[in-house]
Enzyme design. Structure first.
Site, PDB file in Angstrom:
ATOM      1  N   LYS A 111       0.847  -1.180   0.115  1.00  0.00           N
ATOM      2  CA  LYS A 111      -0.144  -0.017   0.061  1.00  0.00           C
ATOM      3  C   LYS A 111       0.787   1.212   0.074  1.00  0.00           C
ATOM      4  O   LYS A 111       1.994   1.275   0.631  1.00  0.00           O
ATOM      5  CB  LYS A 111      -1.052   0.115   1.488  1.00  0.00           C
ATOM      6  CG  LYS A 111      -2.023  -1.067   1.151  1.00  0.00           C
ATOM      7  CD  LYS A 111      -3.025  -0.949   0.002  1.00  0.00           C
ATOM      8  CE  LYS A 111      -4.189  -1.885   0.184  1.00  0.00           C
ATOM      9  NZ  LYS A 111      -5.154  -2.040   1.213  1.00  0.00           N
ATOM     10  N   ASP A 591     -13.673  -9.464   7.278  1.00  0.00           N
ATOM     11  CA  ASP A 591     -12.334  -8.969   6.610  1.00  0.00           C
ATOM     12  C   ASP A 591     -11.848  -7.611   7.214  1.00  0.00           C
ATOM     13  O   ASP A 591     -12.704  -6.512   7.028  1.00  0.00           O
ATOM     14  CB  ASP A 591     -12.587  -8.756   5.064  1.00  0.00           C
ATOM     15  CG  ASP A 591     -12.497 -10.198   4.510  1.00  0.00           C
ATOM     16  OD1 ASP A 591     -11.838 -10.977   5.109  1.00  0.00           O
ATOM     17  OD2 ASP A 591     -13.205 -10.236   3.198  1.00  0.00           O
ATOM     18  N   HIS A 686      -3.261 -11.779  -7.674  1.00  0.00           N
ATOM     19  CA  HIS A 686      -2.884 -10.625  -8.369  1.00  0.00           C
ATOM     20  C   HIS A 686      -2.192 -10.760  -9.558  1.00  0.00           C
ATOM     21  O   HIS A 686      -1.957  -9.903 -10.439  1.00  0.00           O
ATOM     22  CB  HIS A 686      -2.643  -9.359  -7.627  1.00  0.00           C
ATOM     23  CG  HIS A 686      -3.189  -9.043  -6.573  1.00  0.00           C
ATOM     24  ND1 HIS A 686      -4.314  -8.398  -6.492  1.00  0.00           N
ATOM     25  CD2 HIS A 686      -3.041  -9.475  -4.947  1.00  0.00           C
ATOM     26  CE1 HIS A 686      -4.945  -8.107  -5.425  1.00  0.00           C
ATOM     27  NE2 HIS A 686      -4.276  -8.652  -4.394  1.00  0.00           N
TER      28      HIS A 686
END
Length: 754
Positions: A111, A591, A686
């Protein structure tokens, strides 16, 4: 020239996600590289000329990227990992680093500070062939100039590049300064040839993270050198997302031309201005991260305060950070009570231009036009009763400690060693999206919609049963997004039609807007989870998005404390957990994918965040019985400094992303004695590559080197919604088969020992 305005950076995905579609067509081989490049060139042209029409003085080039600006910087420095060096085609190699190939795993993503944007993490090692490759930068500058736009050039600065890198063998990434900084000097020398005067925006957000003495010393030496390369280069060192006062004084002593500072999310930056006289101050007063209209009166007051400290002619009005983090435009949004209070990227550029003119005395507006309103009066809902009261109540936690709960759950579920599961979602096919879209537009009946959802769930359950997964999911066919879905079920949320924001590569999200108090009026997930559970004798997980993630992945009102909003969401989820449990759902996943990204960037602010974030999660699951197994999920996180906080959350099982990061992310769990169960991801979702059964076995055995197999789960890194069934089916088959093989090996080893 009197400089009035600067845009730190502009979104590149396009008003209608043109770049996303062009990339995906290129990757699927339904469009050529030339078509992709043509789309990119058209977007750059459109964005440059829009800013020029607004009379923005400093417009960026090199803020565009096909995938990620950090990846572009890796290419600029030729810091290409060895496993990709054999790929001769530059474009193929670029996307291989981001997405992986059949023979090479993709580079890790993480991130970007405390945002939901993901960057590619540089991998530094002694084998890298560092050299300057400035082609993209030089070409895009010339491209803009040909259109009549003289740009500043945006470059990720050397301190941030090294600070966000991972070096091999535990090396200090700043130890590569002697190889990297000379390339930046070479870059500036090449850029100096482009124009008589050239502006370089060195982006150094790493400076807001409590820089060490080592970083401060390197910073001074680096910019002393860089700012001395050429007299026609003017360097603007830009930080954002917080204050960077430790570095303002140091940079002021170097020959750089200006400092870009975020006064929205780092209001303490004003304290460092006493050191900055003589430097241009690019004052970030237009919020690049939230979507509310600027309070022009407050911004002008702040600009006056800044100019009192450094001189009016030294102040340039700026966005607080790149506008990459907000949607493109309000132009195509339908009318609503809330629209008049919003500003997306294009509207923020217009606000910036207006602020620049007013601050320079070119126009005079009365207070009504300036918009001197309190933040509270901007939004339709301001009542604080009902669920909001819980924000100031006692801390609520579930019954029983982990050891007691774990014993009860093991007796109840009888799961095998290394139980297998997935994180929640299955592929979101075009047919599924069309089904939801048609139902929303009332083009099909409710009966037809529900039958389509049931068919998808039936297929998901049947597939999972067939391959032998141990804990199943319903696949989430009714959900467009893991946050938006819940927001649509809760009061206090507003949704845009086209408010897309780039998350990584071609992946975009559409964050909801929290404008009022949040409450639940009816069950949100029980119906479809219960339907799925009736289709299998194996446990089917209830799937919820946690309160901190819903908060962090939404645009939130500025006038309500974030802890209060999180607590309201948690109270609603607590009711949902109780309803799922009453319906017979005995494993519930809550989550918290964005828990880590919400961490403050300054150490002094961390403890307060941890306290209310953990309290919110524990409130959300406080209605769970001891026998109900609570899972949570986190992705793209470095857990080293938050392991005690994860322990305090006290989930029975945590699943995490480790397929790219490997055991480096797991060591801390074992080192710190984390006792709850853990599912380290072994499938990188991903990337389009399909790991082989043998590769999965190696991944699992690797995880067993640092984790106790008695408390380890096997699962993918994250949800599978972005992948295609053609990838998911064989990958999960390989994962489950590999797990069975590992179990047999472990059993044989145990037998031989006895």
């Amino acid at each position: 020239m009197i400089c009035k305005t600067l845009v730190t950076g502009f979104p590149r995905i396009g008003e209608n996600r043109e770049l996303k579609r062009a990339l995906e067509h290129y990757w699927s081989k339904t469009a050529s590289l030339q078509e992709l490049r043509a789309t990119a060139a058209e977007l750059r042209k459109r964005h440059w000329l829009f800013q020029k029409r607004q009379n923005i003085d400093f417009i960026s080039s090199n803020d565009f990227s096909y995938y990620d600006n950090m990846l572009d910087t890796i290419v600029m420095l030729n810091a290409v990992p060895d496993r990709f060096s054999g790929i001769e085609d530059e474009t193929e190699r670029y996307f291989a680093m981001a997405r992986g190939t059949a023979g090479a795993s993709a580079m890790t993503m993480s991130k970007w500070f405390d945002t939901n944007y993901h960057y590619i993490v540089p991998e530094l090692s002694g084998t890298l062939d560092f050299r300057l490759c400035p082609g993209k930068i030089l070409t895009e500058y010339a491209e803009a100039k040909k259109l009549g736009v003289k740009t500043k050039i945006n470059v990720i600065g050397p301190i941030t590049f090294m600070g966000l890198s991972r070096a091999s063998k535990g090396e200090n990434p700043f130890g590569y300064a002697s190889r990297i900084i000379p390339l930046y000097k070479e870059l500036l020398a090449r850029c100096a040839e482009l124009d008589d005067t050239l502006y370089i925006q060195m982006e150094e957000p790493y400076l807001v993270k409590n820089p060490t003495a080592e970083v401060l010393a390197l910073l001074k030496a680096a910019y002393q050198d860089l700012a001395s390369v050429s007299s026609n280069i003017r360097i603007i060192v830009t930080s954002y997302f917080e204050h960077s006062n430790e570095t303002t004084k140091i940079l002021a002593e170097t020959p750089i031309w200006g400092l870009g500072l975020d006064f929205v999310h780092g209001p303490q930056n004003i304290q460092g201005l006493k050191y900055a006289k003589g430097k241009k101050i690019f004052a970030g007063v237009v919020d690049g991260r939230n979507i509310w209209r600027n309070d022009l009166g407050a911004s002008l007051f702040l600009l006056e305060k800044i100019s009192d400290m450094v001189g009016r002619e030294q102040v340039v009005v700026s966005t607080s950070c790149s506008l990459l983090h907000v949607p493109y435009s309000l132009q195509n949004e339908p009318e609503s009570d809330i629209k008049q209070h919003l500003a997306f990227c294009c509207e923020k550029v217009e606000e910036l231009a207006l602020l620049g003119r007013v601050f320079r005395g070119e126009v005079v507006l009365d207070s009504d036009n300036i918009g001197m309103k309190t933040a509270r009066s901007r939004t339709p809902s301001t009542q604080h009763d009902g669920p909001a009261d819980i924000a100031f109540g006692e801390r609520k936690v579930r019954a029983g400690d982990f050891a007691e709960r774990n014993a009860l759950q093991r007796r109840k579920f009888h799961l095998p060693k290394l139980p297998t599961t997935t994180i929640g979602s299955f592929p979101q096919t075009q047919e599924l999206r069309r089904l939801r879209r048609d139902f929303k537009k009332r083009a099909i009946s409710e009966e037809a919609y529900e039958q389509g959802i049931k068919t998808y769930i039936d297929d998901c359950i049947a597939f999972q049963e067939e391959i032998g997964l141990d804990v199943l999911v319903h696949g989430e066919p009714e959900r467009n997004d893991m946050v938006e879905y819940f927001g649509e079920m809760l009061k206090g949320f507003h949704f845009t039609d086209n408010g897309w924001v780039q998350s990584y590569g071609s992946r975009c999200v559409k964050p909801p807007i929290i404008y009022g108090d949040i409450s639940r009026t009816k069950p949100m997930t029980v119906r479809w989870i219960s339907y799925a559970q009736r289709r299998s004798k194996k446990p089917v997980k209830g799937m919820l998005t946690g309160p901190v993630t819903i908060l962090n992945w939404s645009f939130v009102r500025e006038d309500i404390p974030r802890p209060l909003v999180a607590r309201q969401i948690a109270a609603a989820l607590c009711e949902e957990v109780a309803d799922l449990q009453a319906a017979g759902i005995s494993i519930i996943q809550v989550d918290e994918a964005a828990f880590r990204e919400g961490y403050p960037l300054r150490k002094e602010n961390v403890s307060a965040y941890e306290r209310w974030a953990v309290d919110s999660f524990r409130l959300a699951v406080s209605s769970a019985a001891k026998e109900t197994q609570i899972h949570t999920h986190m992705c793209y996180s470095d857990f080293t400094d938050i392991i005690k906080t994860i322990e305090a959350m006290d989930a029975d099982v945590i699943t995490i992303e480790t397929a790219r990061g490997g055991n480096r992310l797991l060591d801390v769990f074992e080192r710190e004695g984390y006792h709850n169960e853990i599912g380290p991801g072994v499938y990188d979702i991903h990337s389009p590559r399909i790991p082989s059964e043998d590769e999965f076995e190696k991944q699992i055995f690797s995880r067993l080197e640092v984790l106790d197999g008695k408390r380890m789960w096997i699962n993918p890194d994250c949800g599978l919604k972005t992948r295609r069934w053609e990838e998911v089916r064989p990958a999960l088959q390989h994962m489950v088969s590999a797990t069975r093989n590992v179990r047999l090996t472990l059993e044989r080893n145990e037998t031989s020992l006895t």
